[in-house]
Design an enzyme around this catalytic site. Structure first.
Site, short mmCIF file in Angstrom:
data_model
loop_
_atom_site.label_atom_id
_atom_site.label_comp_id
_atom_site.label_asym_id
_atom_site.label_seq_id
_atom_site.Cartn_x
_atom_site.Cartn_y
_atom_site.Cartn_z
N LYS A 54 7.95 6.88 1.21
CA LYS A 54 8.42 6.83 -0.18
C LYS A 54 7.54 7.71 -1.07
CE LYS A 54 9.88 2.94 -1.91
NZ LYS A 54 9.94 1.58 -2.51
N GLU A 89 -0.97 7.25 7.76
CA GLU A 89 -0.56 7.39 9.15
C GLU A 89 0.61 8.38 9.29
OE1 GLU A 89 -1.98 3.09 8.54
OE2 GLU A 89 -0.78 4.57 7.44
N GLU A 111 5.53 -10.43 7.12
CA GLU A 111 5.09 -9.70 5.94
C GLU A 111 5.70 -10.30 4.68
OE1 GLU A 111 3.96 -5.29 5.99
OE2 GLU A 111 5.88 -5.26 4.93
N LYS A 144 -6.58 -1.22 4.61
CA LYS A 144 -6.35 0.21 4.46
C LYS A 144 -7.39 0.83 3.51
CE LYS A 144 -2.01 1.36 3.78
NZ LYS A 144 -0.61 1.29 3.30
#
Length: 532
Positions: free
Chosen positions: A206, A212, A353, A494
């Site tokens: 997006k 990654e 999630e 992250k």
């Protein structure tokens, strides 16, 4: 609303659990010859038998009362109408708009998103027709033979699962490949089998900044150019699914070949959008729209059916019964169809999630269990691996068995064996078996299962199946009072990884972390040098 565990329906369910504590599912069948029919429903082409659960009519009544007290109906209507129900990100949740086949306007913030969706879908159709028909060619003029989707999370799991499931509908010339892991072995193994002249890459991100995805996309770009292709070839061998036109253009992709989607499309709900471009390339845009049709049929059922005959609501509330009242902590997905072998992995993200949360929408920590661990493998492989635990282990593990009535192959004997195993396993889990002489042969039974049946695994039925699980997850999130549409837990690791990556490249030992992390970083740096 009063705190969840204090509402009357919750209290009623706790009492009801105690009343059923010495009752078996087998005994419930013996009491009621009509039980199977009472606890089965059909909608959008799916037949669901949930009679092999430790429930009776009183259980269902109390569970539906809990759904009403939690405001499931109102929250469902708010989602469909485009309200910003994702409060932590101040976003609408409108994946249902991506497959709305009614043709009616859908206004969000003064904009008809139905028109936007239709415009992107038309561009997808033109692109897919060009690739499938051979009009889109590589830089040297050769037809495309291989399409590589580069994404991660929802940009990978959904498209990959659907492409695997619908291989019988695939274009004969085109082979689909998926790269998601930043481990270089993933993309290296894919690229070594491909020809740069006939390979097309779809880069799905997006923001076009996902670490990654961009790392793998740059590796693919370097591979293409290393084959001798000029820079101009990038535009013929790469397209993007993104909203960041500047970054896409800087990469070398023609923004005319960039397909947009919107902030009201969550990643794990995005296969219905341009993220589904690899699906549409593989099976064709007509079949992709059939996938949307199936999901839309389930959407209509979810939006319109009474709660006590609403399949997503019933499966969600039975899951809450298992999780919050019977002590289950995981849910097995057992598709008795090899083509659905990626479905458990897809549902892991969808469920875990979405509902892996411990704070309510009001910012209070929950004092009850929320999202279960989702896991599974296709039958009959699982029977020779982990079914032992289901039958004789100490944990209660509810299971969804998913069965396709008519396969795409002509090996009827194989299919009969598969079906027999599916039915036998649900029966054995329910009934168990007793051995007075050999305790190791005792099977307690009373293990709960749902059986979900599809006549055939086609785009329509698969769309309905995916939407069934989407709405089930949503209902459970509403009852638990959590936001099923954010994923802040993904971000912390992250963020820390970026700092550690810089430390790995810097000289000298690291001392800025806890003792364990320092030790591991320093050992890696030392061993990397030693191996080199």
């Amino acid at each position: 609303m009063p705190f969840l565990t204090q509402v009357p329906a919750w209290q009623a369910l706790a009492s009801h659990r105690d009343a059923l504590s010495h009752v078996s599912i087998r005994a419930l069948f013996a009491r009621d010859p009509e039980r199977a029919a009472k606890f089965s429903h059909e909608a959008a082409g799916l037949f669901v038998d949930y009679s092999k659960n430790l429930i009776d009519e009183g259980t269902i009544a109390s569970l539906i009362a809990l759904a009403r007290e939690a405001g499931v109906g109102a929250r469902r209507d708010a989602m469909f109408s485009g309200e910003r129900i994702n409060r932590t990100e101040n976003r609408a949740v409108l994946h249902v708009a991506l497959r709305d086949r009614s043709g009616q306007p859908r206004i969000v913030d003064g904009v008809d998103v139905a028109q936007q969706v239709a415009a992107v879908r038309a561009r997808m159709r033109s692109f897919c027709d060009a690739v499938r028909g051979g009009a889109w060619r590589g830089h040297t003029g050769r037809e495309i033979t291989d399409v590589v989707n580069i994404g991660i999370g929802g940009s990978d799991l959904g498209p990959k699962m659907v492409c695997e499931a619908l291989k019988p509908y695939a274009h004969a010339r085109l082979s689909m490949h998926f790269v998601s892991n930043v481990d270089g072995a993933d993309i290296a193994e894919v690229l070594k089998r491909l020809n740069p002249e006939t390979t097309l890459f779809i880069v799905s991100s997006k923001t076009f900044t996902t670490r990654e995805t961009l790392t793998n996309a740059r590796a693919a770009r370097a591979w293409l150019l290393a084959s001798g292709e000029p820079e101009a070839a990038v535009a013929k061998h790469f397209v993007a699914v993104s909203t960041n036109a500047g970054a896409v253009a800087q990469f070398g992709i023609d923004t005319a070949n960039m397909f947009a989607f919107w902030d009201w499309v969550g990643g794990r709900y995005s296969l219905w959008s341009a993220i589904g471009l690899p699906i549409a390339v593989q099976i064709g845009m007509d079949a992709f729209e059939s996938l949307l049709d199936g999901a839309h049929a389930m959407d209509r059922h979810f939006a319109e059916a009474p709660l006590d005959s609403n399949l997503p609501v019933l499966l969600a509330m039975i899951g809450i019964w298992h999780q919050n009242f019977l002590g289950a902590t995981s849910q097995l997905i057992a598709p008795y169809n090899h083509a659905l072998h990626r479905l458990p992995a897809y549902l892991q993200q969808l469920d875990m999630e979405s509902n892996g949360k411990s704070v309510t929408l009001d910012g209070e920590r929950v004092d009850y269990a929320t999202g279960p661990v989702i896991w599974g493998e296709p039958g009959t492989n699982g029977q020779h691996a982990f079914f032992q635990l289901l039958h004789q282990g100490t944990a209660l593990i509810p299971a969804d068995f998913i069965l396709i009535m008519r396969p795409h192959h002509a090996l009827d004997a194989h299919h009969d064996i598969l079906v027999a195993n599916c039915f036998a396993q649900t029966e054995a889990l329910m009934n168990g078996s007793r051995s007075t002489d050999e305790p190791h042969r005792n099977f307690e039974g009373n293990r709960p299962t749902n059986t979900i049946c599809l006549d055939v695994l086609d785009p329509v039925s698969l769309g309905a199946l995916i939407a069934l699980y989407e709405h089930k997850v949503f209902v459970q999130g509403v009852v638990w009072g959590i936001n099923s549409f954010d994923q802040w837990g993904v971000e912390l690791g992250k963020k820390l990884a970026v700092a550690i990556e810089q430390e790995l490249a810097a000289p000298g030992p690291v001392e800025s972390h806890d003792g364990s992390t320092n030790q591991l970083i320093n050992r890696f740096k030392a061993r990397r040098r030693a191996v080199a």
